[in-house]
Design a protein around this motif. Structure first.
Motif, PDB file in Angstrom:
ATOM      1  N   UNK A 133       0.655  -1.249   0.128  1.00 25.81           N
ATOM      2  CA  UNK A 133      -0.002  -0.130  -0.073  1.00 25.81           C
ATOM      3  C   UNK A 133       0.939   1.259   0.016  1.00 25.81           C
ATOM      4  N   UNK A 134       0.328   2.454  -0.597  1.00 26.12           N
ATOM      5  CA  UNK A 134      -0.751   2.486  -1.344  1.00 26.12           C
ATOM      6  C   UNK A 134      -0.822   1.793  -2.777  1.00 26.12           C
ATOM      7  N   UNK A 135      -1.851   0.910  -2.982  1.00 23.92           N
ATOM      8  CA  UNK A 135      -1.781   0.390  -4.089  1.00 23.92           C
ATOM      9  C   UNK A 135      -2.045   1.121  -5.517  1.00 23.92           C
ATOM     10  N   UNK A 136      -2.684   2.370  -5.093  1.00 23.96           N
ATOM     11  CA  UNK A 136      -3.169   3.091  -6.345  1.00 23.96           C
ATOM     12  C   UNK A 136      -1.993   3.938  -7.008  1.00 23.96           C
ATOM     13  N   UNK A 137      -0.912   3.903  -6.338  1.00 23.61           N
ATOM     14  CA  UNK A 137       0.278   4.455  -6.666  1.00 23.61           C
ATOM     15  C   UNK A 137       1.252   3.675  -7.410  1.00 23.61           C
ATOM     16  N   UNK A 138       0.891   2.372  -7.461  1.00 25.24           N
ATOM     17  CA  UNK A 138       1.807   1.422  -8.388  1.00 25.24           C
ATOM     18  C   UNK A 138       1.300   1.572  -9.968  1.00 25.24           C
ATOM     19  N   UNK A 139       2.398   1.819 -10.711  1.00 25.10           N
ATOM     20  CA  UNK A 139       2.304   2.033 -12.265  1.00 25.10           C
ATOM     21  C   UNK A 139       1.969   0.330 -12.965  1.00 25.10           C
ATOM     22  N   UNK A 140       2.295  -0.481 -12.261  1.00 26.63           N
ATOM     23  CA  UNK A 140       2.100  -1.950 -12.452  1.00 26.63           C
ATOM     24  C   UNK A 140       1.891  -2.973 -11.308  1.00 26.63           C
ATOM     25  N   UNK A 141       1.238  -4.038 -11.268  1.00 24.74           N
ATOM     26  CA  UNK A 141       0.936  -4.743 -10.085  1.00 24.74           C
ATOM     27  C   UNK A 141       1.995  -4.962  -9.287  1.00 24.74           C
ATOM     28  N   UNK A 142       2.064  -4.776  -7.890  1.00 22.19           N
ATOM     29  CA  UNK A 142       3.266  -4.843  -7.316  1.00 22.19           C
ATOM     30  C   UNK A 142       3.778  -6.277  -7.264  1.00 22.19           C
ATOM     31  N   UNK A 143       2.842  -7.537  -7.458  1.00 20.84           N
ATOM     32  CA  UNK A 143       3.173  -8.744  -7.122  1.00 20.84           C
ATOM     33  C   UNK A 143       3.639  -9.309  -8.632  1.00 20.84           C
ATOM     34  N   UNK A 144       3.638  -8.770  -9.604  1.00 23.87           N
ATOM     35  CA  UNK A 144       3.939  -9.436 -10.837  1.00 23.87           C
ATOM     36  C   UNK A 144       5.562  -8.641 -11.285  1.00 23.87           C
ATOM     37  N   UNK A 145       6.476  -9.088 -11.376  1.00 21.59           N
ATOM     38  CA  UNK A 145       7.658  -8.705 -12.020  1.00 21.59           C
ATOM     39  C   UNK A 145       7.353  -7.983 -13.231  1.00 21.59           C
ATOM     40  N   UNK A 146       7.682  -6.687 -13.501  1.00 16.97           N
ATOM     41  CA  UNK A 146       7.360  -5.966 -14.866  1.00 16.97           C
ATOM     42  C   UNK A 146       8.554  -5.248 -15.450  1.00 16.97           C
ATOM     43  N   UNK A 147       8.902  -5.408 -16.271  1.00 15.35           N
ATOM     44  CA  UNK A 147      10.255  -4.943 -17.102  1.00 15.35           C
ATOM     45  C   UNK A 147       9.568  -3.775 -17.982  1.00 15.35           C
ATOM     46  N   UNK A 148      10.155  -2.681 -17.631  1.00 12.73           N
ATOM     47  CA  UNK A 148      10.028  -1.465 -18.830  1.00 12.73           C
ATOM     48  C   UNK A 148      11.068  -0.252 -18.515  1.00 12.73           C
TER      49      UNK A 148
END
Length: 450
Positions: free
Chosen positions: A87-102
């Motif tokens: 938290x706060x979840x709404x401030x994540x640009x991608x799901x926190x528990x999915x490793x995301x490469x960008x």
């Protein structure tokens, strides 16, 4: 031997897959989420890499003790598998528990702290084992816990009880970073910490503010207490507070001369308006590495909503933490605080000890195993190494130094924009590769040392 990133590509890619698997597990120790399941996953990864793994109960989460390899030298590694709440979840640009490469970064809760460190180290161990025909040319012991983010309540007792099983030549600690220019940033110690509440109560219920003429105000009492604890330069004013502070060595003081000026980045990234005592770059590092500090974390009580409410609060409280240096004892600091408040006539201020108490630890810059780690970092990065004799943060390092008498080095893959503990936590993808290269260089050098 220099190891290029090209011949480590397969191991780096496998490490990133391991990291994705670990990030997917919501191992939030503060909420008791998925801790046994994450310990299971880490155990599987270790066993697949040739480790024998023992599992011990902790107060909140299992502690893993793994061992592999053989040789004259022994490397002890410390990591943790728990993470902070997302938290706060709404401030994540991608799901926190999915490793995301960008954009050259890997995002996810734990990507930096501390699952990325764990996965990069495991990848390095696999690479060294492959280079040596399936055998590790040194002994590796690995302690991995799941309570670090809540103060590691089980670690001190575990290390004391299992000291013989944990002994090694050097301990590779759970964090570290890489500068914006690619320089490894290494720490050799951690500050201690004491977390407290000060409470004051004057009545069973809030009162009309007209009674302020005859009844004292708890927020005033707390303000007076807090104001008595330090001066305008940040120096703690509690008698005896500095009596046991261990002074930095000549090597410690020399090390901080090469540390880059951290002030401009803080001013730019956080809008910091100034520094205590108008500290220059060297004084900033001296304080961060070698000086204790007092922090007011929060001041609470009374009315704080829109407009006015003429009330005399019944009670209030303040949250504090002390950051300590070797050889300050947290229990003695609390005792000195109580004595100081009594001497100020503040007998009505209640001191409540919170869950986090840790002692400071610092390793010798000149230790040959520390120097070996620094040489490996230079080899893996091709750049000079920035050495902090102590991090400004805290963690359970003291039991390792006290019970194992082992030098500790923190070398890792974090970055200044890594947003550790915050939304969009990340590591730079290139730094994950650097972490694997460093691990290979470190293990190879340690195995070769006579």
């Amino acid at each position: 031997m220099t190891h290029s990133e090209t011949d480590l590509t397969a191991h780096i890619e496998q490490g990133k897959r391991d990291l994705a698997q670990l990030v997917a597990l919501e191992s939030v120790s503060a909420q008791g989420r998925m801790l046994p399941e994450t310990a299971d996953a880490v155990t599987r990864l270790l066993e697949e890499a040739g480790f024998t793994v023992q599992r011990f109960p902790g107060e909140v989460a299992p502690i893993l003790l793994a061992e592999a390899g053989e040789g004259e030298r022994t490397l002890l590694i410390y990591n943790h598998y728990d993470v902070q709440p997302e938290s706060p979840l709404e401030l994540w640009d991608s799901p926190p528990f999915i490793l995301t490469e960008r954009d050259g970064r890997l995002y996810g809760r734990g990507a930096s702290d501390d699952k990325g460190e764990l996965a990069s180290r495991l990848a390095a161990i696999r690479a060294v084992r492959e280079r040596h025909g399936g055998q590790l040319p040194l002994r590796v012991k690995w302690i991995i816990e799941g309570e670090e983010e809540i103060g590691s309540p089980s670690v001190a007792g575990f290390v004391a009880e299992h000291a013989e099983a944990l002994r090694g030549d050097v301990c590779w600690w759970e964090f570290g970073s890489v500068s914006e220019t690619g320089q490894p940033v290494v720490s050799l110690g951690l500050k201690g910490i004491v977390c407290l509440e000060l409470r004051c109560t004057v009545a069973q219920t809030d009162l009309h503010s007209s009674l302020g003429a005859v009844i004292d105000n708890p927020l005033y009492r707390l303000s007076r207490a807090v104001a008595s604890l330090r001066d305008d330069q940040g120096r703690v004013t509690i008698p005896g507070f500095y009596d046991t502070v261990r002074p930095p060595s000549a090597a410690d003081l020399e090390a901080i001369r090469s540390v880059p000026d951290a002030r401009p980045a803080q001013q730019q990234s956080a809008g910091v308006r100034g520094f205590l005592g108008d500290a220059d770059a060297l004084e900033y590092q001296r304080r961060m590495n070698f000086e204790p500090a007092l922090n007011v974390n929060g001041f609470h009580g009374g009315y704080g909503e829109t407009g006015s409410k003429t009330v005399l609060p019944a009670s209030g409280f303040v949250k504090l933490d002390f950051r300590l240096v070797p050889d300050q004892d947290p229990a003695q600091v609390v005792h000195l605080l109580r004595e100081h408040l009594a001497a100020q006539g503040l007998h009505d201020i209640e001191v409540i000890e919170l869950e986090t108490h840790e002692q400071a630890a610092r390793s010798d810059v000149a230790d040959p195993f520390v120097q070996l780690a620094l040489e490996a970092a230079r080899e893996a990065s091709g750049q000079d190494v920035v050495v902090h004799p102590s991090s400004g943060g805290s963690g359970p390092m003291h039991p390792f130094v006290e019970h194992l008498n082992v030098p500790v080095v923190a070398v890792g893959i974090g970055n200044v924009g890594g947003r550790v503990h915050a939304p969009n936590e990340n590591i730079r993808t290139a730094d994950f590769g650097w972490g694997v290269r460093f691990g290979v260089a470190f293990l190879e050098r340690l195995a070769q040392q006579k």
